[in-house]
Design a protein around this motif. Sequence first.
Motif, PDB file in Angstrom:
ATOM      1  N   THR A 192       0.831  -1.195   0.000  1.00  0.00           N
ATOM      2  CA  THR A 192       0.000   0.000   0.000  1.00  0.00           C
ATOM      3  C   THR A 192       0.874   1.256   0.000  1.00  0.00           C
ATOM      4  O   THR A 192       0.590   2.245  -0.700  1.00  0.00           O
ATOM      5  CB  THR A 192      -0.919   0.008   1.234  1.00  0.00           C
ATOM      6  OG1 THR A 192      -1.734  -1.168   1.211  1.00  0.00           O
ATOM      7  CG2 THR A 192      -1.799   1.249   1.239  1.00  0.00           C
ATOM      8  N   GLY A 193       1.950   1.196   0.796  1.00  0.00           N
ATOM      9  CA  GLY A 193       2.875   2.336   0.825  1.00  0.00           C
ATOM     10  C   GLY A 193       3.523   2.580  -0.516  1.00  0.00           C
ATOM     11  O   GLY A 193       3.680   3.724  -0.967  1.00  0.00           O
ATOM     12  N   VAL A 194       3.927   1.487  -1.200  1.00  0.00           N
ATOM     13  CA  VAL A 194       4.538   1.634  -2.518  1.00  0.00           C
ATOM     14  C   VAL A 194       3.544   2.248  -3.492  1.00  0.00           C
ATOM     15  O   VAL A 194       3.896   3.090  -4.327  1.00  0.00           O
ATOM     16  CB  VAL A 194       5.040   0.264  -3.025  1.00  0.00           C
ATOM     17  CG1 VAL A 194       5.460   0.353  -4.488  1.00  0.00           C
ATOM     18  CG2 VAL A 194       6.198  -0.212  -2.170  1.00  0.00           C
ATOM     19  N   ALA A 195       2.281   1.785  -3.414  1.00  0.00           N
ATOM     20  CA  ALA A 195       1.257   2.350  -4.303  1.00  0.00           C
ATOM     21  C   ALA A 195       1.103   3.843  -4.057  1.00  0.00           C
ATOM     22  O   ALA A 195       0.970   4.631  -4.997  1.00  0.00           O
ATOM     23  CB  ALA A 195      -0.069   1.633  -4.083  1.00  0.00           C
ATOM     24  N   GLN A 204       6.513   9.430   4.484  1.00  0.00           N
ATOM     25  CA  GLN A 204       7.692  10.252   4.704  1.00  0.00           C
ATOM     26  C   GLN A 204       8.460  10.456   3.392  1.00  0.00           C
ATOM     27  O   GLN A 204       8.940  11.554   3.091  1.00  0.00           O
ATOM     28  CB  GLN A 204       8.597   9.615   5.754  1.00  0.00           C
ATOM     29  CG  GLN A 204       7.978   9.559   7.141  1.00  0.00           C
ATOM     30  CD  GLN A 204       8.871   8.833   8.144  1.00  0.00           C
ATOM     31  OE1 GLN A 204      10.058   8.658   7.901  1.00  0.00           O
ATOM     32  NE2 GLN A 204       8.287   8.419   9.255  1.00  0.00           N
ATOM     33  N   ARG A 205       8.559   9.383   2.606  1.00  0.00           N
ATOM     34  CA  ARG A 205       9.214   9.503   1.303  1.00  0.00           C
ATOM     35  C   ARG A 205       8.443  10.462   0.404  1.00  0.00           C
ATOM     36  O   ARG A 205       9.020  11.174  -0.419  1.00  0.00           O
ATOM     37  CB  ARG A 205       9.313   8.129   0.634  1.00  0.00           C
ATOM     38  CG  ARG A 205      10.249   7.162   1.329  1.00  0.00           C
ATOM     39  CD  ARG A 205      11.718   7.596   1.145  1.00  0.00           C
ATOM     40  NE  ARG A 205      12.621   6.716   1.829  1.00  0.00           N
ATOM     41  CZ  ARG A 205      13.121   5.593   1.306  1.00  0.00           C
ATOM     42  NH1 ARG A 205      12.762   5.222   0.094  1.00  0.00           N
ATOM     43  NH2 ARG A 205      13.963   4.856   2.002  1.00  0.00           N
ATOM     44  N   THR A 206       7.122  10.467   0.514  1.00  0.00           N
ATOM     45  CA  THR A 206       6.307  11.383  -0.281  1.00  0.00           C
ATOM     46  C   THR A 206       6.650  12.834   0.057  1.00  0.00           C
ATOM     47  O   THR A 206       6.775  13.681  -0.829  1.00  0.00           O
ATOM     48  CB  THR A 206       4.812  11.123  -0.042  1.00  0.00           C
ATOM     49  OG1 THR A 206       4.492   9.804  -0.493  1.00  0.00           O
ATOM     50  CG2 THR A 206       3.948  12.140  -0.784  1.00  0.00           C
ATOM     51  N   VAL A 207       6.802  13.115   1.366  1.00  0.00           N
ATOM     52  CA  VAL A 207       7.174  14.479   1.771  1.00  0.00           C
ATOM     53  C   VAL A 207       8.564  14.821   1.233  1.00  0.00           C
ATOM     54  O   VAL A 207       8.801  15.933   0.729  1.00  0.00           O
ATOM     55  CB  VAL A 207       7.127  14.620   3.303  1.00  0.00           C
ATOM     56  CG1 VAL A 207       7.581  16.020   3.719  1.00  0.00           C
ATOM     57  CG2 VAL A 207       5.726  14.351   3.830  1.00  0.00           C
ATOM     58  N   GLU A 208       9.503  13.867   1.338  1.00  0.00           N
ATOM     59  CA  GLU A 208      10.857  14.116   0.831  1.00  0.00           C
ATOM     60  C   GLU A 208      10.837  14.353  -0.673  1.00  0.00           C
ATOM     61  O   GLU A 208      11.540  15.233  -1.184  1.00  0.00           O
ATOM     62  CB  GLU A 208      11.752  12.920   1.180  1.00  0.00           C
ATOM     63  CG  GLU A 208      12.003  12.778   2.677  1.00  0.00           C
ATOM     64  CD  GLU A 208      12.691  11.468   3.021  1.00  0.00           C
ATOM     65  OE1 GLU A 208      12.827  10.612   2.107  1.00  0.00           O
ATOM     66  OE2 GLU A 208      13.086  11.293   4.189  1.00  0.00           O
ATOM     67  N   ARG A 209      10.020  13.553  -1.382  1.00  0.00           N
ATOM     68  CA  ARG A 209       9.931  13.732  -2.837  1.00  0.00           C
ATOM     69  C   ARG A 209       9.302  15.089  -3.155  1.00  0.00           C
ATOM     70  O   ARG A 209       9.710  15.761  -4.115  1.00  0.00           O
ATOM     71  CB  ARG A 209       9.097  12.601  -3.443  1.00  0.00           C
ATOM     72  CG  ARG A 209       9.090  12.605  -4.961  1.00  0.00           C
ATOM     73  CD  ARG A 209       8.417  11.367  -5.527  1.00  0.00           C
ATOM     74  NE  ARG A 209       9.241  10.174  -5.349  1.00  0.00           N
ATOM     75  CZ  ARG A 209       8.988   9.209  -4.478  1.00  0.00           C
ATOM     76  NH1 ARG A 209       7.926   9.301  -3.684  1.00  0.00           N
ATOM     77  NH2 ARG A 209       9.771   8.161  -4.375  1.00  0.00           N
ATOM     78  N   ALA A 210       8.324  15.516  -2.371  1.00  0.00           N
ATOM     79  CA  ALA A 210       7.714  16.841  -2.582  1.00  0.00           C
ATOM     80  C   ALA A 210       8.758  17.945  -2.417  1.00  0.00           C
ATOM     81  O   ALA A 210       8.749  18.942  -3.156  1.00  0.00           O
ATOM     82  CB  ALA A 210       6.561  17.052  -1.607  1.00  0.00           C
ATOM     83  N   ALA A 211       9.676  17.779  -1.443  1.00  0.00           N
ATOM     84  CA  ALA A 211      10.725  18.779  -1.244  1.00  0.00           C
ATOM     85  C   ALA A 211      11.668  18.827  -2.442  1.00  0.00           C
ATOM     86  O   ALA A 211      12.091  19.909  -2.877  1.00  0.00           O
ATOM     87  CB  ALA A 211      11.507  18.475   0.037  1.00  0.00           C
ATOM     88  N   VAL A 212      11.998  17.650  -3.004  1.00  0.00           N
ATOM     89  CA  VAL A 212      12.884  17.606  -4.182  1.00  0.00           C
ATOM     90  C   VAL A 212      12.218  18.275  -5.375  1.00  0.00           C
ATOM     91  O   VAL A 212      12.828  19.090  -6.081  1.00  0.00           O
ATOM     92  CB  VAL A 212      13.258  16.147  -4.514  1.00  0.00           C
ATOM     93  CG1 VAL A 212      14.013  16.081  -5.844  1.00  0.00           C
ATOM     94  CG2 VAL A 212      14.111  15.552  -3.406  1.00  0.00           C
TER      95      VAL A 212
END
Length: 625
Positions: free
Chosen positions: A246-249, A359-367
Motif C-alpha cells: 500500500t505504501g509503494v502504491a 515520509q518519502r512522499t514528503v521528501e519527494r515533494a521537497a525535491v
Amino acid sequence: MQAMSSTEESEQTEQVVHLLELLAADGPVDQLADAPAPERARDLALRIGATRELHRRRESAQSSLLDIARELSTEKEPEVVLEAIVRRARTLIGTDLAYLTLYDPEAGDTFMKVTDGSVSADFQSLRLSLGDGLGGLVASTRKPYWTADYPADERFSHTHEIDHGVGDEGIIAICGTPLIVESNFVGVLFAANRSPRPFSRSEVVLLGDLAAFAALAIVQTRALADAQTAFAALSEAHETVRQQATGVARAAAAHDRFASVVLEGGGVSDVTRALVDLLGGWAVLFDGTGERRSTLGPAPPPEGDQDALLSLPVVDRARHEAGRLVEEGGVHAIGVIASHEQLGTLVVGAPGTLEEADQRTVERAAVVTALVLLFERQADDARQTARNRLLADLLSGRGSHEERTGYLRSAGLEPRDPMCLLVARGGDPTQQRALALTVSTLLGEGSLVGTHDGAVVALVGGEDPDHLARSLAERITRGPRLTVGGCGPLTDVDGLPQAFEDGARTVGALVALGRTGTGAAARELGFAGLIVGSDPDVHDYVQSVLGPVLRYDDERGSDLVGTLVAYFAAGSSPRHAAGELHVHVNTVAQRLARVSALLGDDWQHPDRALEIQLALRMRRLLESR
C-alpha cells in the motif's frame, strides 16, 4: 554636418530594410555582420540576433529538461533515464563527451556508470578516489568544479592512473557537478571536451539541473528496490507486505502526481496542494527569507511580524539537517535544498503518524519543489536582467526619445500618463536582486522595477511620489529596511535621468536627517527638500509652511505674516515686536494666539520656527521679483 542627398537616404533605407528582412528570415549572425547598412542599424540587428540566439538556446535547454522529466514519469528502467541524461548533457552543453560516475561506499571511491562519446576502454573502466582529480574533488567537497585545461590546472590532485585515462581519451576541458540524493552524495555528472574551452555560468547551472534529474532517477531506483524488498517478504508476514505494498502504491501515486505538476508547468503552490491531497492535514512552504510562499489546509495562521511556525524547534532543526525529514510534536519539516543552497522549508502537519512511504512522499515533494523553484529562479533572473537593462537605458538617456518611449510601453507603462520614480537603498549590496524582486511583487502590475547604480529603482503610475515612497518603505517588513526617495509626477521619459539623481539625493537627505528606513519626496522634507531637489519649487514650499496664515490674511485683510516677521526680528519678544509694529503688546499676543490656532501650538518649536522663518524669507524674495 553635410546633409544626405535623397539618393543616399533611399540607399540607407533599402539597407535597413534588407537587415530587417534578414532578421525576419532568421538569418545567421555572419550575414547580419556582413550586410551593408548604417553602423548603428547593423549593431542593433546584431544585438537582436544575439539575444534571439540566446533565447533559442535557453528554450532548447528548458525543452530538454521537460523531455527528461517526461521520461522520468514514464520510463520503468531508471538506468535508461541516466543514459538519456548523459546524452542530453553532451548535446546541450556541446561537448565531445559526457559521463556519470557513482559512489561506491565500500571501496570509498567512484566508478564509471554511463558514458556518451567515449572511445577509450581504459577511461571507461576508470575509478576515482575521493579528492583525486577534478571528479574526486567534486566528490569530496560536493561542489561543482570546471576547468578549460585540466592537464595544466594545478588546482587538482593529478595521479598517474587518472591522467593516463584522461590522456587516452584525449580530454582537455572538464566540468563536473555532484549528484545529491536525500543529503547523501551518490555520484558526479561530467561534460568534457577534447580541446580547450571555457564553461559559462549558465552551462554549469544547466549541468546542475541535469544532475538533479539524475538524482531523481536514482530516488526512483531506490523506491523500486523498496517495493521489490516488500514483495519478497510476502511469505514471512502477509500483513506487513500488504502495508508495504500500500505504501509503494502511495509512493507511485505521489510520483505520478508530482511529475504531472512539473509537466503541466505548475508552480510550488500546485506541489503543496498535491502533497495535502495525498496525505491530508496541512502544509506550508516558506521561502529562503522566511515568507510563506504557499499554504494549504488548516495550517496555523501567522500572527504579527513573527510567524509562529518559524519559531518551532523542528523547523530550525530542518534547516540544519541537509534535506532530511524531521518530526516533533506531530509537525514534520524538511529543508528544500538544491546544490547545497537552502531555497526554503516545507512544514507539514499530518492528521496522524506518517508511515515510511508517506515520509518519502514528503521528501519527494521537497525535491520537486526545489526543481520548480530553480526553474522559477532562472525565469526571474532572465526577466530581471531585461528590466535592469531597460532601466539603465531609461535612466541614462541612451537611445532616441522615441526608442525610450517604446521601452516604457513595452514595460506596460503609458508615457503620457503621470508616473513617479522611486529610488530605494538599504541592506547588503549582494541582496539587491532579492530586494528588487520583493519590491516588484509589492508594486505589482503597472510598474517597472530593477537595479541601477547600486539602488533599487521603480517606475510606477501615480501622481503622489511622497505617498508611494512612504508606502513602499512601510511595506518592507522583513529583511533590511529600505530608505525610499520619490520624484514626480513625470510625464516624459526625458526627465527620468534627472529624476533618478533627485531621488538618490533625497535618500541621502533622509539618512542624514535620521530617517533611515522611511520614505518621502523631496518637497516633503521642508528646507532640506529645497537643497536636494534639482528644480525646487519655492512657491510650493512657502505655501506648505505658511498656507493657513496666508489664506487668513487674504480673506480678512489682516497682517499676521507681518506680525510674524516683526516677532522673529525682535528675537521672539512680543514687547519688542509691539514697539516695531506700533501696537499694544496685547494686540501682538492676540495675533500670535491666532497663529497658534492656524499653524498648531508647536509652531515656536526650534525646528518649526526655523522652517517658518525660512519660508518668510523665501516669500519676501518671491515678492521682490
